[in-house]
Design an enzyme around this catalytic site. Sequence first.
Site, PDB file in Angstrom:
ATOM      1  CG  HIS A 173      -2.015  -1.028   1.239  1.00  0.00           C
ATOM      2  ND1 HIS A 173      -2.763  -1.960   2.242  1.00  0.00           N
ATOM      3  CD2 HIS A 173      -2.630  -1.403   0.054  1.00  0.00           C
ATOM      4  CE1 HIS A 173      -3.514  -2.911   1.822  1.00  0.00           C
ATOM      5  NE2 HIS A 173      -3.505  -2.521   0.163  1.00  0.00           N
ATOM      6  CD  GLU A 176      -0.561   0.591   4.547  1.00  0.00           C
ATOM      7  OE1 GLU A 176      -0.030  -0.580   4.448  1.00  0.00           O
ATOM      8  OE2 GLU A 176      -1.969   0.493   4.217  1.00  0.00           O
ATOM      9  CG  HIS A 302      -0.060  -4.187   5.169  1.00  0.00           C
ATOM     10  ND1 HIS A 302      -0.814  -3.497   4.088  1.00  0.00           N
ATOM     11  CD2 HIS A 302       0.363  -5.123   4.779  1.00  0.00           C
ATOM     12  CE1 HIS A 302      -0.715  -4.415   3.131  1.00  0.00           C
ATOM     13  NE2 HIS A 302      -0.068  -5.534   3.689  1.00  0.00           N
ATOM     14  CD  GLU A 375      -2.719  -3.202   8.887  1.00  0.00           C
ATOM     15  OE1 GLU A 375      -1.838  -2.341   8.943  1.00  0.00           O
ATOM     16  OE2 GLU A 375      -3.164  -3.739   7.972  1.00  0.00           O
TER      17      GLU A 375
END
Length: 418
Positions: A173, A176, A302, A375
Amino acid sequence: MRRTRRALATVGGLVLLATVAAPAVAQPSGERGLYEAHAADAEQRTELVRAGVDVLGVRDGTVTMIATAGQARDLRADGFDLDRIGDVDRMLAERGTGTRAAADEFPPGDEDYHTYSELTDELQRTEADHGDIARLSSVGESYEGRSLHLIKISDNAARDEDEPEVLFTCNQHAREHLTTEMCLRIVQRFTDDYGSDPTVTELVDTREILVIPTVNPDGAEYDISGGSYHGWRKNRQGSGTDLNRNWGYQWGCCGGSSGWPYSDTYRGSSPFSAPETRAVADFVDSRVVDGTQQITAHLDFHSYSELVLWPYGYTYDDTAEGMTRAEADRFRDVGERMAASNGYTPQQSSDLYITDGSVNDWMWGEHKIFSFTFEMYPASAGGLDGFYPPDERIGPETRRNDEAVDILLREAGRGAAA
Ligand SMILES: [Zn+2]
């Protein structure tokens, strides 16, 4: 026309209107707001995802998302209690004030983040300084033709030795950016500390560490273009594909991605329609030697929410086809141990909300590669700021995962399936 189709959950849409040929589907329009909603369970959060909003983070049942007025109206009509907490375009503009050092540099104050060209230089320097244990190559090219760098770190890096291979991927992504720094941290630590740090030395001697620091260089470069952040998530193919919904296992099966090209979770026109996922998947497929997949573990970084996630994402069930109880227990056990080391929250991916076409589901479902998502920092934020921590956070937030990385590297020695 359905109202949710008229709306946009994609930052940068105004640019798209100017640069993308008119598609057959409705184009986005209208203002983008930042919203919070309480959605206590995964089913409720999946309902939010299905409406096509851009979920930025989830913490303690509070979902932060970008939605248009139309989407917000629809969700409120469905019974969600949405709080509008900011204006997306204003927040992005405020991040970009000041004078940039160079045309493609990060905004002022964030220059320690690596642009694509700085990343390339750093990887080339690593190979030059540590040629015996580091070997730089590429798994292919992005849509816009950027090399998808792969760096292998192992003793006798030029040879394919019979050692467990562990793959680290970052920056699927675009926005990020902290994750690219995480992959660079892994590269720097396992080269600079080789020979002085006993853990690093042992792992480099007994593993083949494979790092792809950016899977989405086009999106990352776009996100910092023009002097301010764009909050961009997808690749730059057409109106953009969400790479982490484009993998070919249970692709588009379960309401965990969007078929609308302007959605921020657009899954693409077919599995692996994005050149970036295709290239990484081809590389992983190529690591099947004499019928045995050499890569035994994988970690995809992420941001944000501080979570350790494992498959499957496409189903709420803990066990499913290709996932036995013993295997699910092993994911939980290792996930919890890694989370204990970095303070993140461990859970099966679908405990958050349903996703389909994710890299973890493909790695495990297709290859039985023990595959996790982290994350990263922060745990929660007032929206888009969570993607853009000041560069002072790079050091502490990447070092924070050293022990978890080591846990996974050791676990890789146990082979694939439990
Ligand atoms: Zn992400």
